[in-house]
Design a protein around this motif. Structure first.
Motif, short mmCIF file in Angstrom:
data_model
loop_
_atom_site.label_atom_id
_atom_site.label_comp_id
_atom_site.label_asym_id
_atom_site.label_seq_id
_atom_site.Cartn_x
_atom_site.Cartn_y
_atom_site.Cartn_z
N HIS A 1 4.73 5.59 -6.83
CA HIS A 1 4.60 4.52 -7.56
C HIS A 1 4.28 5.11 -8.97
O HIS A 1 5.04 4.42 -10.21
N GLN B 1 4.24 -2.62 -5.49
CA GLN B 1 3.70 -1.34 -5.19
C GLN B 1 2.14 -1.10 -5.66
O GLN B 1 1.54 -0.55 -4.84
N GLN B 2 1.72 -1.81 -6.69
CA GLN B 2 0.25 -1.75 -7.10
C GLN B 2 -0.67 -2.44 -6.10
O GLN B 2 -1.74 -1.89 -5.64
#
Length: 166
Positions: free
Chosen positions: A52, A106-107
């Motif tokens: 990430h 992704q977060q």
């Protein structure tokens, strides 16, 4: 000057967009493993966090690619050519896919990993559920992102209407 700008543009695309493309592709399977991991959750989560971070940092550095591309096109006096305009539109779409779909998914996964203890105790926890939901679409959006960049690269190499014989 145009040759220098073109060289810098190509170098930047390889060094900045390449790592994003790889990290975006590697993220979904690693994230699934990290969310499902038991005792080795720490190392699996660390690799997901690293991917990430790579995506974030190199996406930011990747802004240099279209900026240098426009400068190169201006120096070569080809700004109005259709293949270049199509490439610019595809680049904007790729950036949109990254910013609107890939990075938020992704977060969400990172947030779920940060709340891993509560998510394991309560599989219905909101972060865990949100991350799993985001992971369903992430491989597709990663593929779209990479496909858009592949088409841009092909357009840059083939350059329809080119007089270079390529």
């Amino acid at each position: 000057m145009a040759k220098l700008l073109l060289s810098l543009h190509v170098l930047a695309s390889v060094l900045f967009i390449g790592p994003v493309a790889v990290a975006v592709s590697m993220f979904p399977p690693r994230a699934r493993a990290a969310l499902a991991a038991g005792p080795d959750q720490a190392s699996a989560a660390a690799s997901v966090r690293l991917l990430h971070r790579i995506t974030q940092v190199y996406a930011l550095l990747g802004i240099a690619v279209p900026v240098m591309g426009v400068g190169t096109a201006q120096a070569m006096d080809i700004l109005g050519q259709v293949w270049l305009i199509v490439s610019i539109v595809l680049t904007v779409l790729a950036a949109g896919a990254l910013l609107l779909f890939v990075l938020p998914a992704q977060q969400a996964t990172i947030d779920a990993l940060d709340a891993a203890d509560s998510a394991r105790k309560d599989p219905e926890a909101s972060e865990h559920t949100r991350a799993v939901g985001a992971l369903r679409l992430l491989p597709m959006t990663a593929g779209v992102f990479n496909l858009l960049w592949a088409v841009v690269v092909v357009l840059m190499v083939v350059r329809p209407g080119s007089t270079t014989g390529a």
